[in-house]
Design a protein around this motif. Structure first.
Motif, PDB file in Angstrom:
ATOM      1  N   VAL A 166      -9.506  13.277  -4.101  1.00 21.86           N
ATOM      2  CA  VAL A 166     -10.877  13.134  -3.594  1.00 21.86           C
ATOM      3  C   VAL A 166     -11.683  12.196  -4.487  1.00 21.86           C
ATOM      4  N   ALA A 167     -11.609  12.393  -5.806  1.00 22.79           N
ATOM      5  CA  ALA A 167     -12.360  11.551  -6.738  1.00 22.79           C
ATOM      6  C   ALA A 167     -11.879  10.104  -6.680  1.00 22.79           C
ATOM      7  N   CYS A 168     -10.587   9.911  -6.599  1.00 23.26           N
ATOM      8  CA  CYS A 168     -10.030   8.557  -6.523  1.00 23.26           C
ATOM      9  C   CYS A 168     -10.476   7.869  -5.236  1.00 23.26           C
ATOM     10  N   ALA A 169     -10.381   8.576  -4.121  1.00 28.16           N
ATOM     11  CA  ALA A 169     -10.778   8.005  -2.834  1.00 28.16           C
ATOM     12  C   ALA A 169     -12.254   7.618  -2.854  1.00 28.16           C
ATOM     13  N   GLU A 170     -13.097   8.492  -3.395  1.00 30.94           N
ATOM     14  CA  GLU A 170     -14.534   8.181  -3.467  1.00 30.94           C
ATOM     15  C   GLU A 170     -14.781   6.955  -4.335  1.00 30.94           C
ATOM     16  N   ALA A 171     -14.112   6.875  -5.472  1.00 35.45           N
ATOM     17  CA  ALA A 171     -14.289   5.732  -6.375  1.00 35.45           C
ATOM     18  C   ALA A 171     -13.822   4.431  -5.731  1.00 35.45           C
ATOM     19  N   ALA A 172     -12.804   4.523  -4.881  1.00 35.04           N
ATOM     20  CA  ALA A 172     -12.258   3.334  -4.223  1.00 35.04           C
ATOM     21  C   ALA A 172     -12.995   2.984  -2.931  1.00 35.04           C
ATOM     22  N   GLY A 173     -13.832   3.897  -2.465  1.00 36.11           N
ATOM     23  CA  GLY A 173     -14.554   3.637  -1.224  1.00 36.11           C
ATOM     24  C   GLY A 173     -13.695   3.795   0.011  1.00 36.11           C
ATOM     25  N   VAL A 174     -12.693   4.664  -0.074  1.00 34.83           N
ATOM     26  CA  VAL A 174     -11.829   4.936   1.075  1.00 34.83           C
ATOM     27  C   VAL A 174     -11.819   6.441   1.319  1.00 34.83           C
ATOM     28  N   SER A 175     -11.328   6.832   2.469  1.00 35.57           N
ATOM     29  CA  SER A 175     -11.228   8.261   2.749  1.00 35.57           C
ATOM     30  C   SER A 175     -10.022   8.853   2.022  1.00 35.57           C
ATOM     31  N   ARG A 176     -10.021  10.165   1.880  1.00 35.16           N
ATOM     32  CA  ARG A 176      -8.893  10.847   1.258  1.00 35.16           C
ATOM     33  C   ARG A 176      -7.622  10.608   2.072  1.00 35.16           C
ATOM     34  N   VAL A 177      -7.762  10.590   3.394  1.00 40.19           N
ATOM     35  CA  VAL A 177      -6.605  10.351   4.262  1.00 40.19           C
ATOM     36  C   VAL A 177      -6.044   8.950   4.020  1.00 40.19           C
ATOM     37  N   THR A 178      -6.938   7.963   3.892  1.00 38.77           N
ATOM     38  CA  THR A 178      -6.479   6.598   3.619  1.00 38.77           C
ATOM     39  C   THR A 178      -5.772   6.533   2.271  1.00 38.77           C
ATOM     40  N   LEU A 179      -6.304   7.230   1.277  1.00 34.69           N
ATOM     41  CA  LEU A 179      -5.632   7.255  -0.024  1.00 34.69           C
ATOM     42  C   LEU A 179      -4.225   7.817   0.115  1.00 34.69           C
ATOM     43  N   ALA A 182      -9.910   1.247  -8.814  1.00 35.03           N
ATOM     44  CA  ALA A 182     -10.486   2.549  -9.168  1.00 35.03           C
ATOM     45  C   ALA A 182      -9.653   3.243 -10.240  1.00 35.03           C
ATOM     46  N   LEU A 183      -8.382   2.897 -10.313  1.00 39.63           N
ATOM     47  CA  LEU A 183      -7.484   3.488 -11.314  1.00 39.63           C
ATOM     48  C   LEU A 183      -7.330   2.595 -12.547  1.00 39.63           C
ATOM     49  N   GLY A 184      -8.167   1.556 -12.615  1.00 38.75           N
ATOM     50  CA  GLY A 184      -8.125   0.666 -13.772  1.00 38.75           C
ATOM     51  C   GLY A 184      -6.977  -0.316 -13.746  1.00 38.75           C
ATOM     52  N   LEU A 185      -6.452  -0.589 -12.559  1.00 37.33           N
ATOM     53  CA  LEU A 185      -5.329  -1.508 -12.406  1.00 37.33           C
ATOM     54  C   LEU A 185      -5.766  -2.747 -11.648  1.00 37.33           C
ATOM     55  N   HIS A 186      -4.965  -3.781 -11.729  1.00 38.60           N
ATOM     56  CA  HIS A 186      -5.195  -5.024 -10.992  1.00 38.60           C
ATOM     57  C   HIS A 186      -3.913  -5.365 -10.249  1.00 38.60           C
ATOM     58  N   LEU A 187      -4.022  -5.617  -8.953  1.00 33.59           N
ATOM     59  CA  LEU A 187      -2.837  -6.019  -8.194  1.00 33.59           C
ATOM     60  C   LEU A 187      -2.582  -7.496  -8.451  1.00 33.59           C
ATOM     61  N   GLY A 188      -1.490  -7.798  -9.116  1.00 31.69           N
ATOM     62  CA  GLY A 188      -1.107  -9.184  -9.331  1.00 31.69           C
ATOM     63  C   GLY A 188      -0.362  -9.696  -8.124  1.00 31.69           C
ATOM     64  N   VAL A 189      -0.585 -10.950  -7.797  1.00 27.00           N
ATOM     65  CA  VAL A 189       0.077 -11.531  -6.645  1.00 27.00           C
ATOM     66  C   VAL A 189       1.005 -12.639  -7.133  1.00 27.00           C
ATOM     67  N   PRO A 190       2.288 -12.357  -7.187  1.00 25.09           N
ATOM     68  CA  PRO A 190       3.224 -13.391  -7.628  1.00 25.09           C
ATOM     69  C   PRO A 190       3.452 -14.419  -6.537  1.00 25.09           C
ATOM     70  N   VAL A 191       3.856 -15.591  -6.944  1.00 22.69           N
ATOM     71  CA  VAL A 191       4.241 -16.592  -5.959  1.00 22.69           C
ATOM     72  C   VAL A 191       5.531 -16.106  -5.321  1.00 22.69           C
ATOM     73  N   LEU A 192       5.562 -16.138  -4.036  1.00 23.28           N
ATOM     74  CA  LEU A 192       6.722 -15.637  -3.308  1.00 23.28           C
ATOM     75  C   LEU A 192       7.706 -16.760  -3.067  1.00 23.28           C
ATOM     76  N   ASP A 193       8.964 -16.461  -3.181  1.00 24.50           N
ATOM     77  CA  ASP A 193      10.006 -17.443  -2.912  1.00 24.50           C
ATOM     78  C   ASP A 193      10.302 -17.465  -1.427  1.00 24.50           C
ATOM     79  N   VAL A 194      10.624 -18.648  -0.938  1.00 22.86           N
ATOM     80  CA  VAL A 194      11.050 -18.776   0.437  1.00 22.86           C
ATOM     81  C   VAL A 194      12.450 -18.186   0.525  1.00 22.86           C
ATOM     82  N   PRO A 195      12.680 -17.201   1.414  1.00 20.75           N
ATOM     83  CA  PRO A 195      14.003 -16.582   1.488  1.00 20.75           C
ATOM     84  C   PRO A 195      15.097 -17.616   1.728  1.00 20.75           C
ATOM     85  N   GLY A 196      16.129 -17.530   0.932  1.00 18.41           N
ATOM     86  CA  GLY A 196      17.283 -18.397   1.114  1.00 18.41           C
ATOM     87  C   GLY A 196      17.099 -19.806   0.591  1.00 18.41           C
ATOM     88  N   ALA A 197      15.921 -20.136   0.075  1.00 23.02           N
ATOM     89  CA  ALA A 197      15.702 -21.495  -0.413  1.00 23.02           C
ATOM     90  C   ALA A 197      16.288 -21.618  -1.815  1.00 23.02           C
TER      91      ALA A 197
END
Length: 153
Positions: A35-48, A69-84
């Protein structure tokens, strides 16, 4: 009612479940209730709970909000083209790339996707007016090949 889940490959589903599981582990390690995490993230508990289960119908923004909300950052790596096949390039062959990878030797080789990642992450630090025509063409090649013609800067 939640949105219908888009079809995903088993590999994509496994990635989402791994991400959701890591977020859940972090939440529990911090002793934060759902509940606390969902509130901090601005989402519903169900969405969490859907995020923690790796549900693909949840927006990436909601995943990012929970991570923040959990003090993390989603890093976005460069994606490889499959099979390239990854073409290796030498950092020192491109002065701008060399300035971005200053901590490596000029003879260091990286894949094209690694080079693209360096350009995108360091774009604001790059003196773009000093790029040679050859390097500008190389950067455009990277963008065309791996990013639908656009740098993510």
């Amino acid at each position: 009612m939640p949105a219908a889940s888009p079809s995903t490959s088993p590999e994509q589903q496994a990635d989402l479940e791994r991400l959701g599981g890591r977020l859940r582990e972090r939440r529990k390690a911090l002793g934060v209730s759902a509940v606390a995490c969902a509130e901090a993230a601005g989402v519903s508990r169900v969405t969490l709970h859907r995020i923690e289960a790796g549900n693909p119908s949840v927006t990436i923004g909601a995943y990012s909000n929970v991570a923040a909300a959990l003090g993390l950052h989603l890093g976005v790596p460069v994606l490889d083209v499959p099979g390239a096949a990854s073409t290796m390039i030498t950092v020192g062959d491109y002065p701008g790339l060399r300035s971005l990878a200053w901590q490596t030797d000029a003879g260091t080789t990286v894949t094209e996707t690694e080079a693209l990642n360096l350009y995108e992450r360091g774009w604001r630090h790059l003196e773009q007016e000093t790029l040679t025509d050859r390097e500008k063409a190389f950067i455009q090649h990277l963008a065309d090949t791996y990013s639908n013609g656009r740098l993510l800067v």
